[in-house]
Scaffold this motif. Structure first.
Motif: not given
Length: 462
Positions: A220-225, A228-232, A238-240, A246-248
């Motif tokens: 769904x790629x919700x706003x919260x998701x 958080x993904x961008x903040x993490x 996370x280059x490896x 990462x999404x998981x």
């Protein structure tokens, strides 16, 4: 951020025939001190509306005081003595509750004279505590010291921390996400005993449900998701990892939080490497550290007693900092009293050392923790008997390693190791920054469990 506040009933007492003016002077002094100690963590309920100057001595007013304190659901009770006090009043109020009770009175400035009578505060506390003991009331005590002394302020703050620990365990709900890994017999727990002894409820949550919710969030790629993904990814290398991996990891963290909140759980035990790689394709250890930073710590490898350990540490720290659960792994190669606190990647990011770079590898964090004082703790059980192991240590430097880690130095590692080997403990211990040994010792007394002090000798090795 998950947090609990201690609701404290404060009932000052005096002797009926002694000076009200002097009693009020004493009350004003100690109330000024306690109102300035951790005000964000304590809600004080007084009796100013029920007795003259908010000081109790009349037995007929006791029922109204008890009713008010119960109506406000107090978590702890402080009975400061303004003078000798009235032991009947003290006993009747304290025995009406099953909560931590604190007794203290200020040191008298002078002895009695022919011209005037002093307060005899210490004398009255000796009498009152005997009555409390007859009624089976457990109580804490700050020794007879001056109101403006560091001893009083520290003792009062320690009591608030003890009360926070007792409150944290009453009605605690632990999310049990999956079963223990097959080889890990050491993390077995008795859920029924936890409920019987402490009122702790273990709530099973299926890892499949977590994976299902995480997959939905990713899709769904919700706003919260997305946020958080961008903040993490903005604070960890996370280059490896691939984007979908990462999404998981991000999805699992948000899914675990969602299910814990829905089940009213504030701590949890997580079946990690034995469940999630098969369900979602990664071992999302990062979720554990991230949720600890939100006040909702999870233990690795479905270690329920490890989760309870972190609930204890979270409370004694008054929810100010994150705690972590570590493996005791290897001894320091050069420091005889050094030990490595390590795990594959579930420590809170907020505890990272400033000079340590943070990376996400296989959805597991990679960084070193900061330097500072530590309290190490383990809540555990054998044959229905519960123990609380605790000791104070400090971090030290040592060789770099993988995962999340910090090197610890203790006063005598041989003694610590013997305690851990012969006690009902495993390789998992909880850690929090700060010195909280007195709080844990007193909390164990209220809980009716054995306190195992790492700084005292136990069974010796050969």
């Amino acid at each position: 951020m998950y947090k609990q506040t201690v609701v404290l009933g404060v009932v000052p007492v005096k002797r009926g025939f002694l000076s009200m003016e002097e009693a009020r002077r004493q009350k004003d002094k100690f109330m000024k001190v306690i109102r300035g100690v951790k005000p964000e963590a304590v809600k004080i309920i007084d009796v100013d509306d029920l007795s003259e100057n908010g000081i109790m001595w009349e037995l007929d007013k006791v029922p109204a005081v008890i009713d008010k304190l119960k109506a406000n659901s107090i978590d702890a009770l402080f009975i400061p003595f303004c003078d000798f006090g009235e032991e009947q009043v003290v006993a009747e109020i304290a025995r009406a509750f099953d909560i931590p009770v604190l007794i203290w009175g200020a040191r008298d400035e002078r002895p009695n004279t022919l011209e005037s009578r002093g307060r005899d505060t210490q004398c009255g506390m000796f009498a009152a505590t005997k009555v409390l003991s007859r009624y089976g009331v457990k109580y804490s005590y700050i020794y007879n010291c001056e109101t403006e002394s560091p001893e009083f302020e520290k003792g009062y703050e320690n009591f608030i921390r003890v009360a926070a620990v007792i409150k944290a365990l009453k009605g605690l709900r632990v999310a049990k996400i999956g079963e223990r890994p097959g080889p890990f017999m050491s993390v077995m727990t008795n859920d029924a005993n936890l409920m019987k002894h402490f009122g702790i409820t273990v709530v099973p949550i299926s890892p499949f449900r977590i994976a299902e919710t995480a997959t939905k969030l990713i899709k769904e790629q919700t706003e919260d998701f997305v946020t958080y993904y961008e903040e993490l990814t903005g604070r960890m290398d996370c280059s490896t990892m691939k984007t979908d991996e990462i999404e998981k990891a991000a999805g699992v963290k948000l899914a675990v939080k969602k299910h814990m909140e829905e089940n009213r759980c504030s701590v949890g035990a997580f079946e990690c490497w034995s469940a999630f790689p098969g369900l979602i394709g990664i071992c999302p250890c990062v979720a554990l550290g991230e949720l600890a930073d939100e006040g909702m710590p999870l233990a690795c490898e479905t270690d329920v007693n490890g989760a309870i350990t972190m609930a204890i540490l979270r409370a004694c720290d008054l929810y100010e900092n994150a705690e972590f659960l570590a493996d005791l792994t290897i001894r320091h190669p050069e420091n005889e009293n050094g030990e490595l606190l390590w795990h594959c990647g579930p420590f809170p990011y907020s505890l990272k050392a400033k000079n340590s770079s943070a990376a996400l590898v296989n959805a597991q964090e990679q960084f070193e923790l900061k330097q500072g004082d530590l309290t190490i703790c383990r809540f555990d059980e054998l044959d229905g008997k519960y123990s609380l192991f605790a000791g104070e240590a400090k971090t030290t430097t040592g060789p770099k390693t993988s995962g999340t880690y910090v090197w610890m130095e203790v006063d005598n590692w041989k003694r610590w190791e013997e305690k851990l080997m012969f006690g009902p403990y495993i390789h998992h211990v909880g850690g929090v920054y700060g010195k909280y040994l007195p709080i844990l010792r007193e909390a164990a007394r209220y809980l009716g469990i054995e306190f195992d002090d790492a700084h005292k000798e136990g069974i010796h090795s050969l």
